[in-house]
Design an enzyme around this catalytic site. Structure first.
Site, short mmCIF file in Angstrom:
data_model
loop_
_atom_site.label_atom_id
_atom_site.label_comp_id
_atom_site.label_asym_id
_atom_site.label_seq_id
_atom_site.Cartn_x
_atom_site.Cartn_y
_atom_site.Cartn_z
N ARG A 41 119.04 -28.06 50.23
CA ARG A 41 118.13 -28.06 51.37
C ARG A 41 116.79 -28.62 50.92
O ARG A 41 116.40 -28.44 49.75
CB ARG A 41 117.90 -26.62 51.86
CG ARG A 41 119.03 -26.06 52.68
CD ARG A 41 119.08 -26.67 54.07
NE ARG A 41 120.04 -26.00 54.91
CZ ARG A 41 121.26 -26.47 55.19
NH1 ARG A 41 121.65 -27.62 54.71
NH2 ARG A 41 122.07 -25.79 55.97
N HIS A 97 120.33 -36.75 55.40
CA HIS A 97 121.05 -35.48 55.59
C HIS A 97 122.44 -35.73 56.20
O HIS A 97 122.77 -35.23 57.28
CB HIS A 97 120.25 -34.50 56.46
CG HIS A 97 120.71 -33.08 56.32
ND1 HIS A 97 119.88 -31.99 56.48
CD2 HIS A 97 121.93 -32.55 56.01
CE1 HIS A 97 120.57 -30.87 56.29
NE2 HIS A 97 121.81 -31.19 56.00
C1 GLV Z 1 124.75 -28.97 56.43
O1 GLV Z 1 123.66 -29.18 55.99
C2 GLV Z 1 125.37 -27.65 56.47
O2 GLV Z 1 124.72 -26.66 56.10
O3 GLV Z 1 126.55 -27.57 56.86
#
Ligand code: GLV
Length: 311
Positions: free
Chosen positions: A226, A274
């Site tokens: 993250r 992401h």
């Molecule tokens: C993506 O970032 C997830 O947490 O599935």
């Protein structure tokens, strides 16, 4: 009273999830915020994060099912009811996609591909000496469903692989460290560090200057966890002082990455927006349907989050 499930997603179009649930369980009525009807009829909500002001209307909610693997964004929501069971996605196919992406990222860093891309843009036929996988030490932070599989695959490919987890465990071919002392040992020996930890109180800001300085000089950092794991200015400092050689990042403190952010164009930073691994509804809907059925049968949901641990 009718019972229904709410599906809400910020970035993924809902059609795939609605179709997958309808195929597996036609008896389950799924609504979106546009077709919500009486909010008191919603017993399960499936979402990555609900818009502010939604939870207070869902007075019959019995389960919050996260549509992703990481639940930090839901735990950070002050409106999440404190006693509401929260389940996360633990999908082997999502883990496989992450492992494939992370293998690419490790090879990208191991072979310094960003320098070849830059040279090719200048029509320069660059040659750099090659380091073997056996002498490239890769450290994986987090050995859960994704990190554990990645460490095993890296070792199988031939990388000198170590990993770090909160508690002890065994992975064939992988040197596993754990606890606070174990982290220092892992860092001292990692040419490429891959982060796949969950974001919790303990891991927020873990990728900071003091950690980078414990890596060997010339190390490379990959963040697929993250954004807030990383102190972004500290990465820029560690690159500028030459301690780190490069980084590859899929997640950011602010997403989308703001216009003009230095990561967009930094020559030593490769970014992706992401996209490392999303749960595929065609497969992940099975566990969601199972959880809906369990909740309706009065059973505890699977993959419940321990709110104290934060994952
Ligand atoms: C993506 O970032 C997830 O947490 O599935």
């Amino acid at each position: 009273m009718a019972q229904a499930v709410l599906f809400h997603s910020g970035k993924v179009p809902p059609a795939g999830w609605l179709a997958a649930i309808a195929r597996l369980a036609p008896e389950i009525e799924v609504r979106t915020l546009d077709t919500l009807g009486d909010p008191a009829e919603i017993d399960v909500a499936i979402s990555w994060r609900l818009p502010s002001g939604t939870f207070k209307h869902l007075t019959g909610l019995k389960l919050m099912q996260c549509s992703g693997a990481g639940v930090d964004q839901l735990l950070a929501d002050p409106e999440l009811p404190p006693d509401l069971p929260l389940a996360r996605m633990v999908d082997p196919l999502q883990a496989d996609e992450m492992v494939a992406f992370a293998l690419w990222a490790v090879v990208e860093q191991h072979r310094d591909l960003a320098r070849y891309r830059a040279a090719i843009q200048q029509q320069e036929w660059l040659f750099q000496p090659q380091t073997s996988m056996r002498s490239r030490r890769v450290g994986v932070l987090g050995l859960g469903a994704m990190g554990g599989k990645l460490a095993a695959r890296l070792a199988a490919l031939g990388f000198a692989t170590a990993g770090w987890a909160r508690t002890a465990r065994t992975i064939p071919g992988v040197t596993v460290h754990h606890g606070a002392e174990g982290l220092a040992a892992l860092l001292a020996d990692s040419h490429i560090l891959v982060n796949l930890l969950p974001l919790t109180r303990e891991t927020r800001g873990l990728l900071n200057l003091s950690l980078f300085r414990q890596l060997p000089k010339g190390a490379r950092v990959i963040n697929l966890g993250r954004g807030p794991h990383l102190v972004e200015e500290d990465l820029l400092t560690a690159l500028a002082e030459g301690h780190l050689a490069s980084a590859l990042l899929d997640v950011f403190t602010t997403e989308p990455l703001p216009e003009g952010h230095p990561f967009w164009s930094h020559p030593q930073i490769t970014i992706t927006p992401h996209i490392a691994s999303l749960a595929d509804p065609n497969h992940a809907a099975e566990q969601v349907v199972e959880n809906i059925r369990r909740v309706r049968a009065g059973l505890p949901a699977l993959n419940l989050v321990d709110r104290q641990l934060g994952y």
